[in-house]
Scaffold this active site. Structure first.
Site, PDB file in Angstrom:
ATOM      1  N   SER A 124       0.702  -1.099  -0.170  1.00  0.00           N
ATOM      2  CA  SER A 124       0.075   0.115   0.500  1.00  0.00           C
ATOM      3  C   SER A 124       1.273   1.200  -0.025  1.00  0.00           C
ATOM      4  O   SER A 124       1.908   0.990   0.609  1.00  0.00           O
ATOM      5  CB  SER A 124      -0.653   0.153   1.173  1.00  0.00           C
ATOM      6  OG  SER A 124      -1.506   1.582   1.365  1.00  0.00           O
ATOM      7  N   TYR A 149      -1.596  -0.628  11.470  1.00  0.00           N
ATOM      8  CA  TYR A 149      -2.426  -1.685   9.793  1.00  0.00           C
ATOM      9  C   TYR A 149      -0.914  -1.373   8.586  1.00  0.00           C
ATOM     10  O   TYR A 149      -0.558  -1.914   7.670  1.00  0.00           O
ATOM     11  CB  TYR A 149      -3.499  -0.848   8.838  1.00  0.00           C
ATOM     12  CG  TYR A 149      -3.542  -1.682   7.700  1.00  0.00           C
ATOM     13  CD1 TYR A 149      -3.468  -2.968   6.687  1.00  0.00           C
ATOM     14  CD2 TYR A 149      -3.487  -0.301   6.432  1.00  0.00           C
ATOM     15  CE1 TYR A 149      -3.537  -2.977   6.479  1.00  0.00           C
ATOM     16  CE2 TYR A 149      -3.260  -0.840   5.216  1.00  0.00           C
ATOM     17  CZ  TYR A 149      -3.537  -1.645   4.830  1.00  0.00           C
ATOM     18  OH  TYR A 149      -3.701  -2.343   3.674  1.00  0.00           O
ATOM     19  N   LYS A 153       2.231  -3.850   6.690  1.00  0.00           N
ATOM     20  CA  LYS A 153       2.180  -3.667   5.433  1.00  0.00           C
ATOM     21  C   LYS A 153       4.182  -3.474   5.224  1.00  0.00           C
ATOM     22  O   LYS A 153       5.160  -4.360   3.867  1.00  0.00           O
ATOM     23  CB  LYS A 153       1.777  -3.177   4.739  1.00  0.00           C
ATOM     24  CG  LYS A 153      -0.059  -3.132   4.209  1.00  0.00           C
ATOM     25  CD  LYS A 153      -0.373  -3.822   3.800  1.00  0.00           C
ATOM     26  CE  LYS A 153      -1.507  -4.340   3.810  1.00  0.00           C
ATOM     27  NZ  LYS A 153      -1.610  -6.366   3.068  1.00  0.00           N
TER      28      LYS A 153
HETATM   29  P1  NAD Z   1     -10.873  -7.666   1.614  1.00  0.00           P
HETATM   30  O1  NAD Z   1     -11.050  -7.211   2.652  1.00  0.00           O
HETATM   31  O2  NAD Z   1     -12.160  -6.846   0.953  1.00  0.00           O
HETATM   32  O3  NAD Z   1     -10.353  -8.753   0.182  1.00  0.00           O
HETATM   33  C1  NAD Z   1      -9.328  -9.421   1.405  1.00  0.00           C
HETATM   34  C2  NAD Z   1      -9.979 -11.302   1.558  1.00  0.00           C
HETATM   35  O4  NAD Z   1      -9.040 -11.598   2.228  1.00  0.00           O
HETATM   36  C3  NAD Z   1     -11.530 -11.019   2.004  1.00  0.00           C
HETATM   37  O5  NAD Z   1     -12.145 -11.816   1.331  1.00  0.00           O
HETATM   38  C4  NAD Z   1     -11.203 -11.415   3.662  1.00  0.00           C
HETATM   39  O6  NAD Z   1     -11.782 -12.844   3.563  1.00  0.00           O
HETATM   40  C5  NAD Z   1      -9.668 -12.395   2.885  1.00  0.00           C
HETATM   41  N1  NAD Z   1      -9.106 -12.681   4.135  1.00  0.00           N
HETATM   42  C6  NAD Z   1      -8.484 -12.116   5.205  1.00  0.00           C
HETATM   43  N2  NAD Z   1      -7.505 -12.769   6.152  1.00  0.00           N
HETATM   44  C7  NAD Z   1      -7.746 -14.026   6.267  1.00  0.00           C
HETATM   45  C8  NAD Z   1      -6.272 -15.226   6.096  1.00  0.00           C
HETATM   46  N3  NAD Z   1      -6.227 -14.960   7.707  1.00  0.00           N
HETATM   47  N4  NAD Z   1      -6.616 -16.123   5.618  1.00  0.00           N
HETATM   48  C9  NAD Z   1      -7.310 -16.248   4.379  1.00  0.00           C
HETATM   49  N5  NAD Z   1      -8.032 -15.310   4.022  1.00  0.00           N
HETATM   50  C10 NAD Z   1      -7.660 -14.090   4.722  1.00  0.00           C
HETATM   51  O7  NAD Z   1      -9.965  -6.065   0.784  1.00  0.00           O
HETATM   52  P2  NAD Z   1      -9.159  -5.804  -0.253  1.00  0.00           P
HETATM   53  O8  NAD Z   1      -9.936  -4.066   0.048  1.00  0.00           O
HETATM   54  O9  NAD Z   1      -9.488  -6.434  -1.363  1.00  0.00           O
HETATM   55  O10 NAD Z   1      -7.729  -5.655  -0.468  1.00  0.00           O
HETATM   56  C11 NAD Z   1      -6.812  -6.719  -0.991  1.00  0.00           C
HETATM   57  C12 NAD Z   1      -5.196  -6.506  -0.069  1.00  0.00           C
HETATM   58  O11 NAD Z   1      -4.761  -5.452  -0.801  1.00  0.00           O
HETATM   59  C13 NAD Z   1      -5.402  -6.795   1.394  1.00  0.00           C
HETATM   60  O12 NAD Z   1      -3.747  -7.580   1.893  1.00  0.00           O
HETATM   61  C14 NAD Z   1      -5.033  -5.062   1.836  1.00  0.00           C
HETATM   62  O13 NAD Z   1      -4.525  -4.623   3.266  1.00  0.00           O
HETATM   63  C15 NAD Z   1      -4.706  -4.851   0.528  1.00  0.00           C
HETATM   64  N6  NAD Z   1      -5.033  -2.961   0.348  1.00  0.00           N
HETATM   65  C16 NAD Z   1      -6.003  -2.885  -0.158  1.00  0.00           C
HETATM   66  C17 NAD Z   1      -6.610  -1.505  -0.269  1.00  0.00           C
HETATM   67  C18 NAD Z   1      -8.089  -0.993  -0.195  1.00  0.00           C
HETATM   68  O14 NAD Z   1      -8.186  -0.125  -0.181  1.00  0.00           O
HETATM   69  N7  NAD Z   1      -8.737  -1.459  -0.648  1.00  0.00           N
HETATM   70  C19 NAD Z   1      -5.749  -0.656  -0.268  1.00  0.00           C
HETATM   71  C20 NAD Z   1      -3.854  -1.015  -0.158  1.00  0.00           C
HETATM   72  C21 NAD Z   1      -3.599  -2.191  -0.273  1.00  0.00           C
HETATM   73  C1  UD1 Z   2      -6.848   5.163   4.071  1.00  0.00           C
HETATM   74  C2  UD1 Z   2      -6.209   4.726   5.008  1.00  0.00           C
HETATM   75  C3  UD1 Z   2      -4.671   3.508   4.446  1.00  0.00           C
HETATM   76  C4  UD1 Z   2      -5.046   2.386   3.747  1.00  0.00           C
HETATM   77  C5  UD1 Z   2      -6.273   3.319   2.173  1.00  0.00           C
HETATM   78  C6  UD1 Z   2      -7.139   2.451   1.429  1.00  0.00           C
HETATM   79  C7  UD1 Z   2      -6.056   6.111   7.017  1.00  0.00           C
HETATM   80  C8  UD1 Z   2      -4.890   7.055   7.178  1.00  0.00           C
HETATM   81  N1  UD1 Z   2      -5.242   5.702   6.055  1.00  0.00           N
HETATM   82  O1  UD1 Z   2      -6.529   6.292   2.664  1.00  0.00           O
HETATM   83  O2  UD1 Z   2      -3.919   3.037   5.129  1.00  0.00           O
HETATM   84  O3  UD1 Z   2      -4.088   2.525   2.785  1.00  0.00           O
HETATM   85  O4  UD1 Z   2      -7.239   4.183   3.294  1.00  0.00           O
HETATM   86  O5  UD1 Z   2      -7.447   2.658   0.607  1.00  0.00           O
HETATM   87  O6  UD1 Z   2      -7.150   5.749   7.135  1.00  0.00           O
HETATM   88  N2  UD1 Z   2     -12.539  11.631   3.923  1.00  0.00           N
HETATM   89  C9  UD1 Z   2     -13.392  11.848   4.550  1.00  0.00           C
HETATM   90  N3  UD1 Z   2     -14.480  11.332   4.621  1.00  0.00           N
HETATM   91  C10 UD1 Z   2     -14.616   9.795   4.675  1.00  0.00           C
HETATM   92  C11 UD1 Z   2     -13.723   9.376   4.937  1.00  0.00           C
HETATM   93  C12 UD1 Z   2     -12.721   9.884   4.014  1.00  0.00           C
HETATM   94  O7  UD1 Z   2     -13.316  12.736   3.862  1.00  0.00           O
HETATM   95  O8  UD1 Z   2     -15.857   9.775   5.954  1.00  0.00           O
HETATM   96  C13 UD1 Z   2     -11.056  11.289   3.635  1.00  0.00           C
HETATM   97  C14 UD1 Z   2      -9.824  11.739   4.237  1.00  0.00           C
HETATM   98  O9  UD1 Z   2      -9.218  12.702   5.247  1.00  0.00           O
HETATM   99  C15 UD1 Z   2      -8.480  11.629   2.350  1.00  0.00           C
HETATM  100  C16 UD1 Z   2     -10.230  10.920   1.898  1.00  0.00           C
HETATM  101  O10 UD1 Z   2     -10.834  11.240   1.964  1.00  0.00           O
HETATM  102  O11 UD1 Z   2      -8.551  12.532   2.931  1.00  0.00           O
HETATM  103  C17 UD1 Z   2      -9.504   9.587   1.667  1.00  0.00           C
HETATM  104  O12 UD1 Z   2      -9.577   8.985   2.548  1.00  0.00           O
HETATM  105  P1  UD1 Z   2      -9.840   7.094   2.413  1.00  0.00           P
HETATM  106  O13 UD1 Z   2     -10.478   6.631   1.113  1.00  0.00           O
HETATM  107  O14 UD1 Z   2      -9.708   7.021   3.630  1.00  0.00           O
HETATM  108  O15 UD1 Z   2      -8.510   6.654   2.382  1.00  0.00           O
HETATM  109  P2  UD1 Z   2      -7.207   7.142   2.867  1.00  0.00           P
HETATM  110  O16 UD1 Z   2      -7.178   8.299   3.643  1.00  0.00           O
HETATM  111  O17 UD1 Z   2      -6.244   7.631   1.585  1.00  0.00           O
END
Ligand code: NAD
Ligand code: UD1
Length: 340
Positions: A124, A149, A153
């Site tokens: 991330s 979190y 990562k």
């Molecule tokens: P998500 O929660 O929708 O998907 C994660 C999946 O992993 C889920 O289906 C959950 O049931 C499964 N899971 C969790 N722990 C497990 C375990 N111990 N064993 C087996 N399955 C398990 O999340 P996502 O948004 O699809 O994110 C996927 C990956 O990308 C994650 O590692 C997350 O940290 C990373 N990531 C997500 C974002 C975001 O904003 N969505 C941003 C940066 C990184």
């Molecule tokens: C957040 C996480 C980051 C994670 C990412 C995944 C925090 C501090 N950071 O990032 O670790 O990897 O999600 O996508 O939580 N906002 C509002 N109102 C809301 C929600 C968000 O104003 O109800 C604003 C936030 O202040 C920010 C922007 O929207 O400026 C995006 O927020 P968000 O979607 O939560 O993502 P990040 O903060 O970038």
């Protein structure tokens, strides 16, 4: 080619499985369903006419992993499984380190035993902390994370990098996602957060569909275009394609490969609200609130490395992201909830 996809039932994993099947790969999904629903498998099948193999289980269960590896000729692993809620990680740090860090170590150990030497890890942009400069290149300093979190990562990145230096015949790819949003354009798959959404886009979508009264905008005094936070929102389908590009370009090539997956463009909170209003044809009520602790002012990706080395570039616009999110949310106001 068989590819193990941990967390393949989740938001990003499910969209990636669809794109993998379309591209001729055979995803084999492992998921414990702690944050996803079984019905996702039906949706993947409906879109691709292929029902992926699914094993329900936990990546921390080594004998379970050994069994799955023994049943298939797996060539690579895309590792999505993990916990991702920042606030929850502050109150439950052990759960986050156990799931994200221990889980990744158990997975790599099982891969060693099975002789599978290619892993693509979901990292991330959070590993960059509060960036000194934007756009953020892959060489920018990492590690100044502000919550468990983010630290989990960073720790997995460090473990995998150290591991690669000991085993240089492996292909280790770290993909640093910026802000994934959007949904499959069919409107049948999308993001389905449990409880109150932490992230901006699902919150706006739930306001638009009538599940929440209004959006709280966290801070309007940042040094940005309109005072609200600026992020690099990337369509989940572009992100999915980025995984395929990584698999094809470097997934079979020994090395430690690190890429940002973002668009290279920043958008403010109010710009996203405006774009969503246009997509759904309604105004989105919001109020300006104090800053959210731990938030940064701005963050967007330098994309040149992924473009040059993976031949991949995000192409979907913010209008696509909001239109596709709205299609999903308006057709499924309660997400997958009422359908499993
Ligand atoms: P998500 O929660 O929708 O998907 C994660 C999946 O992993 C889920 O289906 C959950 O049931 C499964 N899971 C969790 N722990 C497990 C375990 N111990 N064993 C087996 N399955 C398990 O999340 P996502 O948004 O699809 O994110 C996927 C990956 O990308 C994650 O590692 C997350 O940290 C990373 N990531 C997500 C974002 C975001 O904003 N969505 C941003 C940066 C990184
Ligand atoms: C957040 C996480 C980051 C994670 C990412 C995944 C925090 C501090 N950071 O990032 O670790 O990897 O999600 O996508 O939580 N906002 C509002 N109102 C809301 C929600 C968000 O104003 O109800 C604003 C936030 O202040 C920010 C922007 O929207 O400026 C995006 O927020 P968000 O979607 O939560 O993502 P990040 O903060 O970038």
């Amino acid at each position: 080619m068989e590819v193990l996809v941990t967390g393949g039932m989740g938001y990003i994993g499910s969209h990636t499985c669809v794109q993998m099947i379309e591209a001729g790969f055979t995803p084999i999904i492992i998921d414990n369903l702690c944050n996803s629903k079984f019905v996702v498998l039906d949706r993947i099948e409906a879109l691709t006419q292929v029902r992926p193999l699914f094993y329900q289980g936990d990546i921390r269960d080594e004998s379970f992993l050994d069994h799955v590896f023994s049943q298939h000729n797996i060539q690579a692993v895309i590792h999505f499984a993990g916990l991702k809620a920042v606030g929850e990680s502050v109150s439950q740090p052990l759960a986050y380190y156990d799931n994200n860090v221990t889980g990744s170590l158990v997975l790599v150990r099982a891969m060693c035993k099975a002789g599978v030497k290619s892993i693509i890890f979901s990292s991330s942009a959070t590993v960059y902390g509060d960036p000194e400069r934007v756009p953020i290149t892959e060489e920018s300093p990492i590690g100044a994370t502000t919550n468990p979190y983010g630290r989990s990562k960073f720790m997995v990145e460090a473990c995998l990098s150290d591991f690669f230096h000991a085993q240089p015949d492996w292909s280790v790819t770290l993909l640093r996602y910026f802000n994934p949003v959007g949904a499959h354009p069919s409107g049948t798959m999308g993001e389905d957060p449990n409880g109150l959404p932490n992230n901006l886009m699902p919150f706006i979508a739930q306001v638009a569909v009538g599940r929440r009264e209004k959006l709280s905008v966290f801070g309007q005094d940042y040094p940005t275009v309109d005072g609200t936070g600026v992020r690099d929102y990337i369509h989940v389908m572009d992100l999915a394609d980025g995984h395929l590009a990584a698999l094809n370009a470097v997934g079979r090539q020994a090395g430690l490969h690190i890429y940002n997956l973002g668009t290279g463009n920043g958008a403010s909170v109010l710009e996203m609200v405006d774009a969503f209003s246009k997509a759904c044809g309604k105004s989105i009520p919001y109020e300006i609130c104090p800053r959210r602790p731990g938030d940064i002012a701005r963050c967007w990706a330098a994309t040149a490395k992924a473009e040059k080395e993976l031949g991949w570039k995000a192409t979907r616009t913010i209008a696509d992201m909001t239109a596709d999110t709205w299609r999903w949310q308006s057709h499924h106001p309660q997400g997958y909830q009422s359908e499993s």
